[in-house]
Design an enzyme around this catalytic site. Structure first.
Site, PDB file in Angstrom:
ATOM      1  N   GLY A   1      -0.761  58.440  21.221  1.00 49.28           N
ATOM      2  CA  GLY A   1      -0.798  57.264  20.329  1.00 49.28           C
ATOM      3  C   GLY A   1      -1.645  57.276  19.283  1.00 49.28           C
ATOM      4  O   GLY A   1      -2.488  58.089  18.788  1.00 49.28           O
ATOM      5  N   SER A   2      -1.945  55.934  18.931  1.00 49.61           N
ATOM      6  CA  SER A   2      -2.512  55.558  17.450  1.00 49.61           C
ATOM      7  C   SER A   2      -3.968  55.835  17.682  1.00 49.61           C
ATOM      8  O   SER A   2      -4.712  55.864  18.842  1.00 49.61           O
ATOM      9  CB  SER A   2      -2.292  54.088  17.372  1.00 49.61           C
ATOM     10  OG  SER A   2      -3.425  53.716  16.421  1.00 49.61           O
ATOM     11  N   THR A   3      -4.670  55.926  16.486  1.00 50.82           N
ATOM     12  CA  THR A   3      -6.161  56.449  16.211  1.00 50.82           C
ATOM     13  C   THR A   3      -6.912  55.183  16.674  1.00 50.82           C
ATOM     14  O   THR A   3      -8.247  55.033  17.054  1.00 50.82           O
ATOM     15  CB  THR A   3      -6.442  56.893  15.074  1.00 50.82           C
ATOM     16  OG1 THR A   3      -5.784  55.906  13.999  1.00 50.82           O
ATOM     17  CG2 THR A   3      -5.885  58.429  14.751  1.00 50.82           C
ATOM     18  N   VAL A   4      -6.166  53.879  16.396  1.00 49.82           N
ATOM     19  CA  VAL A   4      -6.972  52.674  16.987  1.00 49.82           C
ATOM     20  C   VAL A   4      -7.369  52.700  18.455  1.00 49.82           C
ATOM     21  O   VAL A   4      -8.273  52.187  18.806  1.00 49.82           O
ATOM     22  CB  VAL A   4      -5.877  51.656  16.805  1.00 49.82           C
ATOM     23  CG1 VAL A   4      -6.907  50.373  17.136  1.00 49.82           C
ATOM     24  CG2 VAL A   4      -5.448  51.459  15.180  1.00 49.82           C
ATOM     25  N   GLY A   5      -6.757  53.648  19.287  1.00 53.59           N
ATOM     26  CA  GLY A   5      -7.138  53.771  20.679  1.00 53.59           C
ATOM     27  C   GLY A   5      -8.651  54.209  20.915  1.00 53.59           C
ATOM     28  O   GLY A   5      -9.261  53.813  21.786  1.00 53.59           O
TER      29      GLY A   5
END
Lengths: 395, 126
Positions: free
Chosen positions: B59-63
């Site tokens: 999933g997203s790099t915001v992880g």
């Protein structure tokens, strides 16, 4: 990875906790990807800017590090924010969102990052040189700088780009190396590419075919940078293409040997397939252009189409603040606004909360936007060329 | 078991194991440490102070920022063990200062086992 004595000292904490943590991140990423050493960089593009993308965890991270004295060492530009930083109120972006977004911008400003908020840094004062090592995130900007300019960057994530900016270097792996910039596929184009949306449809198709590999295009008629910009963006979104070559048009193409490579043929049928796949809606509530951010040429083209007309439904064109200033000066903004349109700066439809602003179906001419809007903004999408889209909003 | 250090440090604790990748953005609540991804094997479980074992991130790099948030809010796992740590998890654990080792065969570990993770030497001991 070989580290210099200076670099070992940073890892040992001699330049403080911020430098140690961020440099450790770069070293670890370098080890994961087989880098032999660090390489100094000319500039950085940071992603993870919109409050919609960052959320509170991201904002708190940025405020913490800014508070601890983190400062960038090289020219560092920013991705689009979640709103027009000057006209958000007029454009009805939600106030509670705006307050958080402003905090994000302040944290970046404290670190010395230039508040540019555009996915087209190369159109807003950050122009790399051919073969220059840079560390950019934002997949469409990575694609453009690698392919059209011939600079050298990997697809950085937000934190790794910020780390590179604060350390002034990046691990030497991937597309920083000549041997990794060779094409894996030949893409033979045999289709009419008239509108920017056609380039987006082409990019959407090719991205899905080649995924994260490097395509070499033949048969493409002379394309301008706006068309290549949208081609690259679509490929980076439907696949993970960070570099492509176009015979006779991009700077490294003539260096490449394409003998023995698998050929993918793309004609009108494949383009139509892309259009069909990306169309999930019927009638747009709003048409949003400028993904990636519009050039002055694209803004002028929209002004020409809207001059003297009246829009029944909204049309926005997204661009960088510097392009908007030029558009203001040339009265293109007046023409577009008089028709009922808007030039929106600093933001991008994908990372702005348009789903909270009353829009359910968005019309776009961008292959990238068409791929992302359903997932990121819960939108149904009408993907068509600009003339069709404008016509629909004038009715 | 010998693997590779992703992020330094040492921790001892009870393992919580997922056979599925974990996407921290939208997958784990940064304020509570509870897994919120609908249908996930660990949905409803709390990762606080546990040794979180999973194959890789997704999933997203915001992880990465969510992992940082977990640590900041005091609800982070005490260590992470992966089969292969990709960049989002690597970035998160390094920025947060959470010990992490990859290259570990997870088949030998089950939820409830007590583990000693010595990230500095890249080892996980049952």
């Amino acid at each position: 990875m070989h580290l210099t004595k200076e670099e070992e000292k940073i890892l040992a904490g001699e330049q403080g906790e911020v430098a140690e943590r961020l440099f450790r991140l770069l070293v670890r990423l370098g080890d994961i990807y087989g880098a032999d050493r660090m390489v100094p960089i000319g500039s950085v593009q940071v992603a993870g800017v919109s409050y919609k993308s960052l959320g509170l965890p991201g904002l708190e991270f940025l405020e913490d590090y800014a508070g601890k004295g983190a400062k960038v060492k090289v020219l560092t530009y920013l991705n689009p924010a979640g709103m027009d930083l000057e006209d958000w109120e007029e454009l009805a972006f939600p106030r509670d969102f705006a307050e958080m977004q402003i905090r994000v911008m302040n944290a970046f400003r404290k670190m010395g990052v230039i508040i540019t908020s555009t996915c087209t840094p190369y159109l807003a004062g950050n122009l790399p040189r051919y073969r220059e090592h840079i560390a950019w995130s934002e997949s469409s900007a990575v694609s453009f700088s690698n392919s059209v300019i011939g600079a050298r960057t990997n697809r950085e994530g937000g934190p790794s780009a910020l780390a590179a900016a604060i350390c002034g270097m990046t691990p030497n792996y991937g597309l920083h190396l000549d041997e990794n910039r060779k094409p894996n596929f030949v893409v033979k184009v045999d289709a009419k590419l008239e509108f920017n949306s056609d380039f987006g449809a082409l990019g959407h198709y090719v991205g899905q075919q080649v995924k994260n590999k490097i395509p070499y295009f033949t048969g493409m008629h002379e394309a301008n940078t706006d068309q290549l910009k949208t081609l690259g963006a679509a490929m980076a979104a439907s696949g993970a293409v960070a570099l492509y070559h176009v015979e006779g048009q991009t700077p490294e193409a003539h260096l490449m040997d394409t003998s023995g490579l698998e050929t993918i043929e793309v004609g009108g049928k494949e383009l139509q397939e892309s259009y069909d796949k990306l169309n999930t809606g019927k009638e747009p509530d709003i048409v949003i252009l400028g993904c990636p951010h519009a050039s002055l040429r694209e803004i002028a083209s929209l002004a020409e189409k809207l001059d003297g007309k009246t829009l029944k439904k909204p049309v926005w064109i997204c661009t960088s603040r510097v392009m908007k200033e030029a558009a203001n000066r040339m009265h293109l903004t007046d023409i577009i606004e008089k028709a009922g349109g808007k030039i929106v700066a600093d933001t991008c439809m994908v990372v702005s909360p348009i789903e909270d602003m009353g829009y359910k179906t968005t019309g776009v001419n961008s292959g990238k936007a068409a791929s992302y809007l359903p997932g990121f903004c819960k939108q149904e999408v009408v993907f068509a060329n600009i003339d069709k889209l404008i016509k629909g909003q004038l009715k | 078991m010998k693997g590779r250090m992703i992020s330094p440090g040492r921790a001892e604790g009870v393992a919580i194991v997922s056979k599925e990748p974990i996407g921290f953005y939208g997958g784990i609540d940064a304020t509570t440490g509870i897994v919120i991804e609908k249908g996930h094997e660990l949905e409803g479980e709390c990762v606080k102070d546990k040794i979180l074992v999973f194959p890789c991130g997704k999933g997203s790099t915001v992880g990465s920022y969510v992992i940082y948030g977990l640590k900041k809010n005091g609800v982070a796992p005490s260590a992470i063990v992966n089969k292969e740590t990709e960049t989002i998890v690597a970035t998160g654990v390094i920025l947060a200062g959470i010990p992490c080792v990859d290259g570990i065969d997870m088949d030998n570990i089950k939820t409830g086992d007590t583990l000693i993770v010595d990230a500095d030497s890249g080892t996980v001991e049952l």
